[in-house]
Design an enzyme around this catalytic site. Structure first.
Site, PDB file in Angstrom:
ATOM      1  N   ASP A 173       1.025  -1.173  -0.021  1.00 51.56           N
ATOM      2  CA  ASP A 173      -0.014   0.004  -0.066  1.00 51.56           C
ATOM      3  C   ASP A 173       0.765   1.196  -0.004  1.00 51.56           C
ATOM      4  OD1 ASP A 173       0.811  -0.729   2.608  1.00 51.56           O
ATOM      5  OD2 ASP A 173      -0.520   0.864   3.487  1.00 51.56           O
ATOM      6  N   HIS A 218       1.568  -9.176  -3.664  1.00 55.91           N
ATOM      7  CA  HIS A 218       0.753  -7.933  -3.458  1.00 55.91           C
ATOM      8  C   HIS A 218       1.268  -6.594  -3.239  1.00 55.91           C
ATOM      9  CE1 HIS A 218      -3.144  -6.536  -2.020  1.00 55.91           C
ATOM     10  NE2 HIS A 218      -2.804  -5.968  -1.275  1.00 55.91           N
ATOM     11  N   GLU A 270       2.320 -10.397   0.163  1.00 60.60           N
ATOM     12  CA  GLU A 270       2.345  -9.157   0.100  1.00 60.60           C
ATOM     13  C   GLU A 270       4.046  -8.787   0.303  1.00 60.60           C
ATOM     14  OE1 GLU A 270      -0.262  -6.726   2.627  1.00 60.60           O
ATOM     15  OE2 GLU A 270       0.684  -4.844   1.868  1.00 60.60           O
TER      16      GLU A 270
END
Ligand SMILES: [Ca+2]
Ligand SMILES: [Ca+2]
Length: 587
Positions: free
Chosen positions: A194, A507, A562
Site C-alpha cells: 500500500d 501484493h 504481500e
C-alpha cells in the site's frame, strides 16, 4: 506479523492464473518420475564454505549425486539421511548434505527416479546481488520522488504522494497543531503493498538496516546501488536509510516531542500507480510505541551518521536531540496504545505492550550517549531476548548491546549480554538440529509474514555466531536463507527476481499496476500463512491448508504474498552477513 489489511476491491477478474504449487519450474532432468517427490534446494546457491543441504520428499530414495550443469559430470555422491515426517508440510523428507561441494560452478542435484533439482551456483559472490537488490527494493518504494529510467530501468515511474500538505487528524491534534493544521512530511518509503507510511514499522526496519551497516561496514561501503544519491560520499545503504529517516524526523511534533503513528489516507488506495493516487493524507495519533521506536532508531542513526558529519553537518546531533525528546514524551505518556479512529481504515500496527519498546529505546540511548541513567532505565535483568518483530523489539536491545559491548560503561552487565544472545541462539540452533527439514522454524512460526520470522531467527543466530563463533549457529542461519530461496515444500523462491521459481504476482500495487511483466525485484514476500485471511477474496483457492504450503502467488493474497519494509530488512541483513561471514574460498 502485520496488521491485517482490508482486501482491495476489484481483484476477481482478469488476473493471471495461479502458477505456484504445481511444478518446480526448472528444465531438464530424467524422463518420467518413478518416485513421487521433489528435490528442493536453495535456487540461488551458496558460498563455497557454506553448509549445503537439500530436501528430498521421496521416502524411498536412497542416494543423491551432484552434477556439474555444463559438463554433465557427477562431482559428488552421497547417501540421503533417514526419512522423517516434517509436520508443517506433512512431507516425509530425507536430507542431502552436500557441504563437501566447494568448487565454484553451476550444479543440479540428481536422485534416481525424481526430476532433477533446480540449478544453483557455488560462487564467492553468491549473495552480493541479492543483498544489493534487497536494499534497492526500498528505493523502488520511495514516496515523493520520480524513479528515473537511469536508476529504475523498466520500473521507472512518476513521483507520487508529495506529502507536503498533510492534515493533522483529530486524533493527533494538540495545542500547537489543532485539527486540520497543514504540515509537510515528505519522503519516506511506502510501507508495503500500500502507499501509507508508518512510524512503528519504520523503526525496526531502519534499525535493522543500520545494524547491518554497523556490523559489516566494509561490505556496505563497497556496495553500489545506482540510486540518485550514489557517489555523494555516503554509503548507498545509508543514503537509502536517510530517505526514511528524514521523513521520520518530520513525524515528531515540535511542540511536545510526541511522534505521530502514521501518515496515511483514510482508506487504502485502489490498485493504481503512486502518481494516480490522490486521496487526502493525514498524520494520525501520537502513541507510546511510535515515540519509543522513533527514539531507538534516531539514537542508533545518530551514532552511525556521526561519522559523516561533513556530508550532513549537524544531522547526528539533531537525531540525538530528537531521540531524547521522543523518550521524554514516552516517559510522560507511558501507556498510549494505537486506537484506530472510526474514519481511518488503513493498517494499525497496534501494540499495547510497551516494556520491550522502553527497553530497546533505553538501550540505544545508553549506547549512543553513554549515560548510565539510560542503562538503569532499561532494567536489563528483566528484558528477555526474543526473535524480533515490529511489535516485540526487546531482542534488538541485545543485538546493539552485544555489538557495542567493548565500548560500554562499567554499568553494563557483560555476562548478561552474552547470556541473552547465546541463550536464544542456542535454542534456535537446537530447533534447527532437531528439525526433519533442517530449519529453525517451527509450526507456530508460520504466521503472517512467516518468511520474515524465519529471517529474524537467522539474524539472531548470526548474533550468536558473531559473539561465540559456534559454527552450527552460522549453518542454522544459512538454512533459513536456503528455505527462503527455494528449499521449501513449495519449491519456490520467496524473493522477486531471484531463483528459478520466484514470486511473479506479489501484493504490491506498483508491481500490479505498472504494465511491466516482471514484478519489482528484490522484495521478500510474506510467505506461507495458514491463517489464509485473504482466501474469501481470492479468485483461486489455496492448494493446501498445511502451514508450510499455505501460499498463493497471486496479487489477491495480501496474507501470503504481500511485501513489507520490515520483511525486507532481515533479508538484507542475513544475505549480507552470510556473504561476509562464510568462507569464500574452499577450506
Ligand atoms: Ca511491544
Ligand atoms: Ca507488473
Amino acid at each position: 506479523m502485520r496488521a491485517e489489511r482490508r482486501t482491495p476491491a476489484g481483484l476477481a477478474s482478469g488476473l493471471a492464473l495461479l502458477l505456484a504449487l504445481s511444478a518446480c519450474g526448472h528444465a531438464g532432468g530424467p524422463p518420467p518420475a518413478a518416485l513421487a517427490g521433489r528435490i528442493q534446494v536453495n535456487q540461488l546457491g551458496f558460498l563455497p564454505g557454506a553448509a549445503k543441504w537439500a530436501a528430498v520428499t521421496a521416502p524411498a530414495a536412497a542416494a543423491f549425486s551432484v552434477v556439474d550443469l555444463h559438463s554433465g559430470a557427477e562431482v559428488l555422491r552421497g547417501a540421503l539421511q533417514p526419512p522423517a515426517l516434517w509436520e508443517p508440510s506433512g512431507d516425509v523428507v530425507r536430507l542431502a548434505d552436500f557441504s563437501a561441494l566447494t568448487a565454484p560452478g553451476v550444479y543440479r542435484l540428481h536422485v534416481d527416479g525424481l526430476p532433477d533439482s533446480p540449478q544453483f551456483r557455488v560462487a564467492g559472490d553468491a549473495y552480493a546481488a541479492l543483498a544489493a537488490a534487497g536494499v534497492k527494493a526500498y528505493y523502488f518504494n520511495r514516496a515523493g520522488i520520480e524513479l528515473r529510467p537511469e536508476q529504475a530501468g523498466p520500473w521507472a515511474r512518476p513521483a507520487g504522494h508529495p506529502d507536503t500538505q498533510v492534515r493533522v487528524h483529530a486524533s493527533a491534534a494538540g495545542p500547537g497543531r489543532p485539527e486540520g493544521t497543514l504540515i509537510s512530511s515528505p519522503g519516506g518509503w511506502y510501507d508495503a503493498g500500500d502507499y501509507n507510511k508508518y512510524v512503528v514499522n519504520s523503526g525496526i526496519t531502519v534499525y535493522t538496516l543500520l545494524a547491518a551497516y554497523e556490523h559489516f561496514p566494509a561490505f556496505f561501503r563497497q556496495q553500489a546501488l545506482n540510486i540518485p544519491e550514489s557517489g555523494n560520499g555516503l554509503p548507498d545503504l545509508l543514503n537509502e536509510a536517510l530517505w526514511n529517516l528524514d521523513w521520520m524526523l518530520s513525524m515528531q511534533d515540535p511542540a511536545d516531542g510526541g511522534v505521530y503513528s502514521k501518515l496515511t489516507n483514510l482508506a487504502f488506495d485502489g490498485v493504481v500507480m503512486p502518481h494516480q493516487a490522490r486521496a487526502e493524507r493525514y498524520v494520525v495519533q501520537k502513541t507510546t510505541a511510535a515515540a519509543l521506536d522513533f527514539a531507538a532508531v534516531m539514537a542508533t542513526a545518530s551514532r552511525v551518521f556521526g561519522a559523516f558529519e561533513s556530508q550532513r553537518p549537524g544531522l547526528a546531533a539533531r537525531m540525538r536531540a530528537a531521540a531524547e525528546r521522543g523518550w521524554v514524551w514516552a516517559r510522560a505518556n507511558p501507556a498510549v496504545p494505537y486506537r484506530q479512529p472510526p474514519d481511518v481504515r488503513t493498517g494499525e500496527y497496534g501494540d499495547a505492550q510497551f516494556d520491550d519498546e522502553f527497553a530497546w529505546a533505553a538501550a540505544e540511548l545508553y549506547i549512543t550517549t553513554r549515560d548510565d541513567r539510560y542503562y538503569a532505565a532499561m532494567q536489563a535483568e528483566r528484558v528477555p531476548a526474543g526473535v524480533p518483530g515490529w511489535g516485540d523489539v526487546a531482542g534488538l536491545a541485545w543485538v546493539s548491546l552485544a555489538q557495542h559491548r567493548q565500548g560500554l560503561t562499567p554499568a553494563a552487565d557483560q555476562r548478561l549480554i552474552a547470556a541473552r544472545i547465546n541463550g536464544l541462539a542456542t535454542q534456535l540452533t537446537a530447533a534447527w538440529a532437531a528439525s526433519p527439514w533442517r530449519v529453525s522454524q517451527q509450526a507456530g512460526d508460520f504466521v503472517w509474514g512467516s518468511n520474515s520470522v524465519l529471517l529474524n531467527q537467522a539474524l539472531m543466530l548470526i548474533q550468536g555466531y558473531r559473539l561465540g563463533g559456534d559454527r552450527r549457529q552460522l549453518d542454522a542461519a544459512q538454512a533459513a536463507l536456503d528455505v527462503v530461496l527455494g528449499r521449501n515444500p513449495l519449491g519456490r523462491s520467496m524473493v522477486t527476481g531471484f531463483g528459478s521459481a520466484p514470486p511473479l504476482h506479489p501484493h504490491h500495487r506498483p508491481s500490479e499496476a505498472d504494465g511491466v511483466a516482471a514484478p519489482v525485484p528484490g522484495f521478500l514476500v510474506g510467505g506461507p500463512n495458514p491463517g489464509q485471511q485473504d482466501a474469501q477474496g481470492c479468485p483461486v483457492p489455496y492448494a493446501s491448508k498445511a502451514p508450510a504450503r499455505s501460499y498463493l502467488d497471486h496479487f489477491c493474497s495480501y496474507a501470503s504474498n504481500e511485501v513489507a519494509i520490515n520483511w525486507n530488512a532481515p533479508l538484507v541483513y542475513v544475505s549480507a552477513a552470510l556473504q561476509v561471514l562464510t568462507a569464500g574460498t574452499p577450506p
